[in-house]
Design a protein around this motif. Structure first.
Motif, PDB file in Angstrom:
ATOM      1  N   UNK A   1       0.869  -1.178   0.000  1.00  0.00           N
ATOM      2  CA  UNK A   1       0.000   0.000   0.000  1.00  0.00           C
ATOM      3  C   UNK A   1       0.904   1.225   0.000  1.00  0.00           C
ATOM      4  N   UNK A   2       0.872   2.005  -1.089  1.00  0.00           N
ATOM      5  CA  UNK A   2       1.778   3.137  -1.241  1.00  0.00           C
ATOM      6  C   UNK A   2       1.087   4.462  -0.936  1.00  0.00           C
ATOM      7  N   UNK A   3       1.823   5.331  -0.260  1.00  0.00           N
ATOM      8  CA  UNK A   3       1.430   6.727  -0.078  1.00  0.00           C
ATOM      9  C   UNK A   3       2.517   7.548  -0.761  1.00  0.00           C
TER      10      UNK A   3
ATOM     11  N   UNK B   1      -5.475  -2.477   3.376  1.00  0.00           N
ATOM     12  CA  UNK B   1      -5.848  -3.863   3.086  1.00  0.00           C
ATOM     13  C   UNK B   1      -5.376  -4.798   4.198  1.00  0.00           C
ATOM     14  N   UNK B   2      -5.747  -6.050   4.126  1.00  0.00           N
ATOM     15  CA  UNK B   2      -5.234  -7.026   5.077  1.00  0.00           C
ATOM     16  C   UNK B   2      -3.746  -7.242   4.822  1.00  0.00           C
ATOM     17  N   UNK B   3      -3.008  -7.481   5.904  1.00  0.00           N
ATOM     18  CA  UNK B   3      -1.562  -7.689   5.844  1.00  0.00           C
ATOM     19  C   UNK B   3      -0.869  -6.604   5.018  1.00  0.00           C
ATOM     20  N   UNK B   4      -1.027  -5.360   5.406  1.00  0.00           N
ATOM     21  CA  UNK B   4      -0.454  -4.277   4.593  1.00  0.00           C
ATOM     22  C   UNK B   4       1.050  -4.109   4.790  1.00  0.00           C
ATOM     23  N   UNK B   5       1.743  -3.924   3.693  1.00  0.00           N
ATOM     24  CA  UNK B   5       3.132  -3.454   3.699  1.00  0.00           C
ATOM     25  C   UNK B   5       3.061  -1.998   3.241  1.00  0.00           C
ATOM     26  N   UNK B   6       3.253  -1.065   4.149  1.00  0.00           N
ATOM     27  CA  UNK B   6       3.064   0.351   3.842  1.00  0.00           C
ATOM     28  C   UNK B   6       4.368   0.952   3.326  1.00  0.00           C
ATOM     29  N   UNK B   7       4.296   1.542   2.135  1.00  0.00           N
ATOM     30  CA  UNK B   7       5.436   2.229   1.532  1.00  0.00           C
ATOM     31  C   UNK B   7       5.116   3.717   1.421  1.00  0.00           C
TER      32      UNK B   7
ATOM     33  N   UNK C   1       9.986   3.634   4.061  1.00  0.00           N
ATOM     34  CA  UNK C   1       9.943   5.039   3.638  1.00  0.00           C
ATOM     35  C   UNK C   1      11.125   5.292   2.713  1.00  0.00           C
ATOM     36  N   UNK C   2      10.843   5.888   1.547  1.00  0.00           N
ATOM     37  CA  UNK C   2      11.899   6.157   0.567  1.00  0.00           C
ATOM     38  C   UNK C   2      11.671   7.501  -0.099  1.00  0.00           C
ATOM     39  N   UNK C   3      12.770   8.248  -0.274  1.00  0.00           N
ATOM     40  CA  UNK C   3      12.715   9.476  -1.057  1.00  0.00           C
ATOM     41  C   UNK C   3      11.872  10.579  -0.450  1.00  0.00           C
ATOM     42  N   UNK C   4      11.672  10.568   0.864  1.00  0.00           N
ATOM     43  CA  UNK C   4      10.840  11.591   1.510  1.00  0.00           C
ATOM     44  C   UNK C   4      11.710  12.718   2.070  1.00  0.00           C
ATOM     45  N   UNK C   5      11.074  13.874   2.271  1.00  0.00           N
ATOM     46  CA  UNK C   5      11.815  15.054   2.739  1.00  0.00           C
ATOM     47  C   UNK C   5      10.962  15.825   3.734  1.00  0.00           C
TER      48      UNK C   5
ATOM     49  N   UNK D   1      12.034   0.312   7.599  1.00  0.00           N
ATOM     50  CA  UNK D   1      13.147   0.665   6.723  1.00  0.00           C
ATOM     51  C   UNK D   1      12.960   2.083   6.193  1.00  0.00           C
ATOM     52  N   UNK D   2      13.999   2.897   6.312  1.00  0.00           N
ATOM     53  CA  UNK D   2      13.971   4.271   5.809  1.00  0.00           C
ATOM     54  C   UNK D   2      15.246   4.488   5.001  1.00  0.00           C
ATOM     55  N   UNK D   3      15.119   4.959   3.751  1.00  0.00           N
ATOM     56  CA  UNK D   3      16.311   5.173   2.951  1.00  0.00           C
ATOM     57  C   UNK D   3      16.103   6.298   1.940  1.00  0.00           C
TER      58      UNK D   3
END
Length: 578
Positions: free
Chosen positions: A222-224, A240-246, A267-271, A289-291
């Motif tokens: 599930x992407x934001x 959703x069920x069993x969410x992997x939040x990106x 989390x990726x590419x956030x500022x 994970x944050x990168x």
């Protein structure tokens, strides 16, 4: 018929300055295709393709000073092997959508005003830099390294001033975009701009990361993405069920997670973003994970087993108490602050100077050396992660303790052996027998632990590969299977699994090699014979494919997939023979 317009320097009323390069200009009817060769373009001129609409131009083994595209839209431009662009520069202006396929190196693209541009290379070494202004979308892909493929858009670049001149390039094994000021500062700092990371460093970093990750169950992504200046609350009703939040490419945004159980959080590419884990939230794997982020605030009221952070400038991690921190694993992080609400005495700032004191060989540009931060004996301790000969991750402190324990056992064993030699009789005392037995048992247990760890590491990699395969991340699945093979290369199922990845990635030759290795290890492995057949069909070796499917059916007569594939291969073979 294409109209050829050639403007030579001699046409001018006076001799052209040496800096002006003559242009060879091509225009064409809409939808026209053409192959340009060396006799069509003087090698001392710029090749200009102008006002082309839905055209297909192929540049075949010609030489020119530069390539210029003006006012073109819906076109495909193919730069074949053997084509030489002396300046290494392709200029694009006032264009619509373009598809550029380059089989040779392009040192620089200069793009001014274009709707979208798709650029395809054979491998990352061929990409130099892409300078662009008022470009709405950019897609970069590599035929032989699909893991680097990226799709970029105005949303990706919204943190920069509108109409800013941007530079997209390969740096530290990733494709990044900065504005021209940052890029020039980078050049002035005299850093080396690598176009591709060495395989050894890539493999080392990947192994170090994976060895510290927990086994992850399947989840639904599930992407934001692309949020700016918003406050977002995520709970079970929205996910959703069993969410992997990106969380990807967000700016100036607060994300609050509550009343939900996540498989994993990334989390990726956030500022300039703030992330909150409330007490009613849960992360099944315990992993966050944050990168590739800048100025991130991470706040948690629940325990995080592993916080993996990579290539970040400015990260503040706030925990309710020390029990909420499992471990922070970092690489390439500039200015990491760790704080605790109920135990402020543990608060610490981990700057580059701090890391240099831990590892004297560390440099500010180092993005590969990994450090681990944990609570040890009631104190916050940061240590460098080192690798043992068997690839097991540990620290110098833990290795020293382990070595001392082994030395003590060896010393005790030697003492007993010496006593045995000095005894008049050949029978040990009961106490010595017990000590010797304890040492023997301990050594045996230690040996068993090493052997078990080896098997567990292989199984861990295999499971990670299976998970990525189920998520259709076939390239990453192949990476995990490859790492498993490097640890232990005599397990047929892993070779068969990687063969399936190669088939999914349209790499039949590699699939055939892996299937052959699987058959070598286990001649009765049904799936390996079937995958041999599929690979051979893709390679148009239909006779051999029929033989592979026949072997599959000999081992498994009810295999419906093999039956239908056999019919297809026989039909193809018949067509070829006609």
């Amino acid at each position: 018929m294409a109209q050829l317009v050639v403007r030579e320097a001699a046409e001018a009323a006076a001799p052209a300055p040496a800096s002006i390069v003559p242009e060879t200009i091509f225009t064409a009817e809409k939808g026209e295709s053409r192959v340009l060769k060396s006799e069509d373009v003087p090698q001392d001129s710029n090749l200009v393709l102008k006002d082309l609409k839905d055209c297909n131009f192929e540049l075949g083994k010609l030489s020119c000073q530069g390539l210029i595209l003006k006012g073109c839209s819906g076109c495909t431009i193919t730069v074949e092997v053997g084509t030489e662009i002396a300046s290494g520069t392709v200029k694009v202006s006032d264009c619509g959508t373009l598809d550029i396929k380059a089989a040779t190196n392009i040192a620089k693209f200069e793009v001014t005003t274009a709707e979208s541009m798709n650029v395809t290379f054979n491998n990352p070494d061929q990409l130099g830099i892409i300078k662009h202004k008022e470009l709405k979308a950019l897609s970069i892909s590599f035929m032989n390294a699909k893991e680097y493929n990226v799709d970029l858009s105005e949303q990706t670049w919204n943190k920069y001033v509108k109409d800013a001149l941007l530079v997209t390039r390969m740096y530290d094994d990733e494709i990044i975009t900065t504005d021209i000021i940052e890029y020039e500062e980078f050049l002035n700092s005299k850093k080396i701009l690598p176009s591709k990371l060495s395989l050894d460093k890539k493999e080392m970093l990947r192994k170090a990361k994976d060895a510290l990750k927990d086994k992850r169950p399947e989840g639904v992504l599930h992407e934001i993405t692309g949020k700016d200046g918003e406050t977002i609350t995520l709970n079970s009703a929205q996910l959703p069920e069993k969410p992997v939040v990106m969380l990807k490419n967000n700016s100036n945004t607060e994300i609050i997670i509550e009343d939900v159980s996540l498989v994993k959080l990334q989390m990726q590419g956030c500022r300039d973003c703030k992330l909150y884990l409330k007490e009613t939230s849960k992360i099944v794997t315990g992993t966050v994970e944050i990168w590739e982020c800048n100025e991130i605030s991470f706040n948690t009221l629940i325990k995080v087993e592993t916080l993996q952070v990579d290539i970040i400038s400015g990260l503040k991690c706030n925990f309710l108490n020390k029990d909420c921190l499992g471990q922070i694993v970092q690489a390439g992080v500039d200015n990491l602050e760790v704080s605790f609400d109920t135990e402020p005495k543990l608060n610490a700032k981990l700057t580059k100077e701090t890391l240099l004191a831990i590892t004297p060989t560390y440099t500010p540009e180092d993005k590969f050396t990994q450090f681990i931060t944990r609570i040890i004996e009631g104190e916050l301790l940061t240590e460098e992660i080192i690798r043992l000969a068997n690839d097991f991750p540990t620290t110098k402190r833990e290795k020293l303790i382990h070595d001392r324990n082994l030395a003590a056992k060896n010393e005790a064993l030697q003492s007993i052996a010496s006593g045995m030699l000095n005894n008049v009789g050949d029978k040990l005392s009961d106490n010595d027998s017990k000590v010797l037995q304890d040492i023997s048992d301990g050594s045996h247990a230690a040996q068993q632990a090493v052997e078990t760890t080896l098997e567990e590491r292989v199984e861990h990699k295999r499971q990670l590969g299976n998970e990525q395969f189920s998520l259709k991340n076939f390239q990453q699945a192949a990476v995990y299977y490859t790492e498993a093979i490097h640890i232990k290369d005599d397990i047929p199922s892993i070779w068969a699994n990687r063969a399936m990845c190669w088939l999914k990635l349209s790499e039949p030759s590699k699939a055939l090699n892996d299937a052959d290795k699987c058959v070598e290890l286990d001649p009765k492995y049904v799936k390996a014979h079937f995958r041999r057949g599929v690979a051979l069909v893709a390679m148009e070796r239909f006779r051999e494919a029929c033989q592979a499917f026949r072997t599959t059916l000999d081992l498994d007569p009810k295999n419906e997939a093999a039956k239908s594939s056999m019919i297809l291969a026989e039909r193809k073979l018949s067509q070829v023979q006609q």
